[in-house]
Write an enzyme that holds these catalytic residues in place. Structure first.
Site: not given
Length: 447
Positions: A116, A158, A200, A203, A235, A237, A289, A291, A294
């Site tokens: 990251k 993170k 970070e 927000l 986190h 979806k 990502n 790849r 989904v």
């Protein structure tokens, strides 16, 4: 074009890739654990190879067994789907060493975006807007306090090697920071074997916007628009739609162009998704990502382009089939992830599906590998299938979604269908007025 593709995955994504291969006239091989011997993709593939017992580490994550399956069957390429080995740079490198094509980016690009901190540095270099924060890993609490004070509280800690919300903690003040750092490092080390963390700006009410990109590996890149993935729990979806209700045409074109140019400059090959937090008209890079996602079907619905076909074409050396000016967006699409889980507690609900009936009609697509009598195993992700609905506009899409959810029948186990039936009738959802915290607040209020 490839002669035979091995699909190194399971469930609906394995079936999704298998269908694309059949349409292209490519022979298919699937690998499976003993728990998946009766899975639909195993039944429909040209060949299948059992690679181990149910635990993923002994089957779907067993690189040696998958490479052996390629050699036994003569597969000249591997499609990894998503999850499992899809973002494993070592796997991509090993396949290359055996002259087997990995249908995805290079191992080097997977490594860059899998870290990251390095991903953020690379994004910044490529002109992608990033969240204010530390330039790299933060190793000392004193340094963390200085950075947090400079960017302003609240801040989020993170994991550098993280994902899925693990190793992620929020500090609202300097008093919270030390504990947040210790907890995030501990979680990161346990989950990823790497306790490096970075800081970070946190927000307050952002949306999660992701841009679907493709590169040909030779300096060309395009984008296929954005998806709004703001409805999340821990986190993860839950509901995705395209285009985002929050963006206008100018913002869409701007961020898409930024991402397409970055992919071209990077020399990236294949599908990727550049993810952002979006707040007050500004985009902030989260991660990339490397790849297929989904939620890729919602992009297919509004563009009419098969993204798996495109992956296979690019990986075989055929280049991109479209230029940016060829890509047009039509209507609105929403995807609901139907999981074998309690709709309120999200506790997994494995077991036998006694009745399974999918909705139909114009604009309805269901990607699923289950059937009546199928037993959901307890060893893997709880995704039963994805309901994708397309309409000429968001209002029509929501009306079709409501009707499709009413038609969907899954008996014998608990599913998240009742949750989506509630959401589709909610005023905030109908108005597209939600952020990444909305769903968890909604669920907490219902307890």
């Amino acid at each position: 074009m490839f002669q035979k593709i091995l699909i190194a995955n399971r469930g609906e994504i394995a079936l999704r890739v298998l269908r694309a291969c059949k349409e292209l006239g490519i022979q298919t091989v699937v690998v499976h654990s003993t728990a998946d011997a009766d899975a639909m993709h195993v039944r429909l593939a040209d060949e299948s190879v059992c690679i181990g017992p149910p635990p993923s580490r002994d089957s779907y994550l067993n690189i040696h067994q998958i490479v052996a399956a390629c050699e036994i069957t003569g597969a000249d390429a591997v499609h990894p789907g998503y999850g499992f080995l899809s973002e494993n740079a070592k796997f991509a490198d090993i396949l290359a060493a055996h002259n087997i094509t990995f249908i995805g980016p290079t191992g080097d690009h997977i490594r860059i975006m899998g870290d990251k901190i390095e991903a953020k540095r690379t994004a910044k270099r490529l002109g992608i807007p990033v969240v204010p924060g530390s330039e790299g890993a933060v190793t000392e609490d004193r340094e963390a306090k200085r950075i947090a004070a400079a960017i302003g509280y609240p801040v989020i800690i993170k994991a550098s090697a993280g994902g899925g919300g693990r190793g992620m903690k929020v500090a609202h003040s300097e008093a919270d920071l030390e504990v947040a750092l210790q907890t995030a490092r501990s979680e990161a080390g346990a989950a990823f074997g790497d306790d490096a963390v970075y800081i970070e700006k946190y927000l307050q009410k952002p949306r999660h916007i992701e841009v679907q990109v493709f590169g040909d590996g030779a300096g060309r890149g395009v984008h296929f628009g954005e998806r709004d993935c703001s409805l999340q729990r821990r986190h993860q979806k839950v509901w995705e739609e395209a285009p985002s209700p929050a963006l206008n045409a100018e913002e869409r074109a701007h961020i898409g162009g930024v991402c397409a140019r970055a992919i071209a400059d990077l020399g990236y090959s294949g599908a990727g998704t550049i993810e952002f937090l979006y707040e007050d008209g500004e985009f902030y890079f989260i991660e990339m990502n490397t790849r297929l996602q989904v939620e890729h079907p919602v992009t297919e619905a509004i563009t009419g382009i098969d993204l798996v076909h495109e992956q296979i074409r690019v990986a075989s050396g055929g280049g991109l089939s479209v230029r940016q000016e060829d890509i047009r967006f039509h209507g609105h699409a929403i995807e609901c992830r139907i999981n074998a889980e309690d709709p309120r507690t999200f506790t997994p609900s494995p077991g036998t599906i006694t009745h399974f009936h999918t909705p139909g009609g114009l604009g309805i697509r269901v990607d699923s590998g289950v059937y009546s009598g199928y037993k959901i195993p307890p060893y893997y992700d709880s995704l039963i299938g994805k309901l994708i609905v397309h309409g000429r506009n968001r209002v029509e899409c929501m009306m079709r979604l409501r009707r499709a959810l009413d038609e969907f029948v899954v008996d014998g186990i608990k599913t998240t269908l009742p949750l989506f039936r509630d959401l589709v009738g909610n005023a905030d959802i109908a108005n597209g007025d939600y952020d990444i915290h909305w769903l968890e607040k909604y669920l907490a209020e219902g307890e």
